[in-house]
Design an enzyme around this catalytic site. Structure first.
Site, PDB file in Angstrom:
ATOM      1  CE  LYS A 174       0.843   1.261   4.474  1.00  0.00           C
ATOM      2  NZ  LYS A 174       1.578   2.497   4.870  1.00  0.00           N
ATOM      3  N   PRO A 197      10.220  -4.857   1.323  1.00  0.00           N
ATOM      4  CG  PRO A 197      10.935  -2.638   1.160  1.00  0.00           C
ATOM      5  CD  PRO A 197      10.164  -3.691   0.418  1.00  0.00           C
ATOM      6  N   GLY A 254       9.971  -2.740   7.356  1.00  0.00           N
ATOM      7  CA  GLY A 254      10.206  -1.394   7.864  1.00  0.00           C
ATOM      8  C   GLY A 254      10.276  -0.347   6.775  1.00  0.00           C
ATOM      9  N   GLY A 255       9.567  -0.591   5.666  1.00  0.00           N
ATOM     10  CA  GLY A 255       9.655   0.335   4.544  1.00  0.00           C
ATOM     11  C   GLY A 255       8.458   1.248   4.389  1.00  0.00           C
ATOM     12  N   GLY A 256       7.409   1.049   5.204  1.00  0.00           N
ATOM     13  CA  GLY A 256       6.221   1.883   5.082  1.00  0.00           C
ATOM     14  C   GLY A 256       5.261   1.420   4.011  1.00  0.00           C
ATOM     15  N   GLY A 293       3.947  -4.272   4.367  1.00  0.00           N
ATOM     16  CA  GLY A 293       4.160  -5.671   4.018  1.00  0.00           C
ATOM     17  C   GLY A 293       3.689  -6.654   5.072  1.00  0.00           C
ATOM     18  N   GLY A 294       4.053  -6.436   6.332  1.00  0.00           N
ATOM     19  CA  GLY A 294       3.652  -7.338   7.401  1.00  0.00           C
ATOM     20  C   GLY A 294       2.151  -7.355   7.601  1.00  0.00           C
ATOM     21  CB  SER A 295      -0.359  -4.629   7.851  1.00  0.00           C
ATOM     22  OG  SER A 295       0.140  -4.054   9.036  1.00  0.00           O
ATOM     23  CG  ASP A 298      -1.397   0.291   8.365  1.00  0.00           C
ATOM     24  OD1 ASP A 298      -2.148   1.167   8.850  1.00  0.00           O
ATOM     25  OD2 ASP A 298      -0.241   0.517   7.983  1.00  0.00           O
TER      26      ASP A 298
END
Length: 276
Positions: A9, A90, A92-94, A97-99, A132
């Protein structure tokens, strides 16, 4: 086997409008998906497993496994799954990705296990995993308010983006606890926000703390309107065509990770789910 995307996103804008007594921040942001991201596959199995392991992340702490166990607990389901993650975004890239991985896990396992939990219920579950996660479950571009938990569907333009990673990991908690973070943007309607130039209230602080972000953003601004997404570190430029974005990517500084993607007001996750 079920194979589903976990798309990135972008925060097309991000304004911090206040801070609550509990430390959480009120904000206004516009989420849009892009047609690039991670991918998860799901197969029936006796136990719940995830591969490959992410460097520095214990399996029990991985949001995908947490999402799976949360869904099991919520529904009483005792079935297992073999989950495989193709990681492209990546950490911690904003880019969320994890969410996004967690949301795709909820949606994918709900389908694999034939639980038929409604999307709104899955989104509420996802909120336990991260602020998120619900927007990824919901799967529509959205204007988010409150602490990021109040959504209004939105339909911004769907241009081509060049997304670049400066190669640093930004800790969201460190940004939101920094005394220099602006916290006084006015609360405006979506229509007002759309009519004004867009910005990210976290950008100046992140550039100050991470010169790599400032340097790469300065470079990208020479080619297109560009901003940081979320609390960083990734930045994005907006282009009228894929060709223009790809030509700019070819000129990026050596060693820069980047990708070209199309903005999507309907998440690729929903599109893939409809095709199953």
């Amino acid at each position: 086997m079920i194979r589903l995307p976990a798309p990135a996103k972008l925060n097309l804008f991000l304004y911090i409008t206040g801070r609550r007594d509990n430390g959480y921040h009120d904000l206004q942001t516009l989420f849009q998906f892009v047609d690039f991201g991670d991918e998860l596959s799901f197969e029936e199995a006796d136990e719940l497993t995830l591969s490959p392991a992410l460097p520095g992340v214990a399996t029990d702490n991985n949001l995908i496994i947490k999402a799976a166990r949360l869904l099991q607990s919520h529904t009483g389901c005792t079935r297992g799954a073999r989950i495989r993650l193709t990681k492209r975004l990546p950490m911690g890239g904003g880019l969320g990705g994890g969410s996004s991985d967690a949301a795709t896990a909820l949606v994918g396992l709900n389908r694999l296990w034939q639980l038929n939990v409604p999307a709104d219920e899955l989104a509420t579950l996802g909120l336990q995993l991260g602020a998120d996660v619900p927007v990824f479950v919901h799967g529509r571009a959205a204007f988010a308010e409150g602490v990021g938990d109040i959504f209004t569907d939105a339909a911004p333009p769907e241009p081509w983006y060049l997304v670049l990673n400066p190669g640093v990991e930004v800790a969201t908690a460190a940004i939101f606890t920094d005394p220099d973070l602006p916290r006084n943007s006015p609360v405006l309607s979506l229509e007002q926000r759309l009519s004004l130039p867009w910005q990210n209230d976290c950008e100046a602080l992140v550039k100050k703390r991470h010169p790599e972000v400032a340097k790469l953003l300065s470079w990208l601004l020479e080619y297109a309107p560009s901003r940081m997404t979320g609390t960083g570190a990734c930045i994005f430029g907006t282009f009228d065509s894929r060709e223009a974005a790809e030509n700019t990517l070819k000129k990026a500084p050596d060693g820069t990770f980047g990708f070209v993607a199309r903005g999507c007001n309907q998440s690729p996750l929903l599109t893939a789910l409809d095709a199953l």
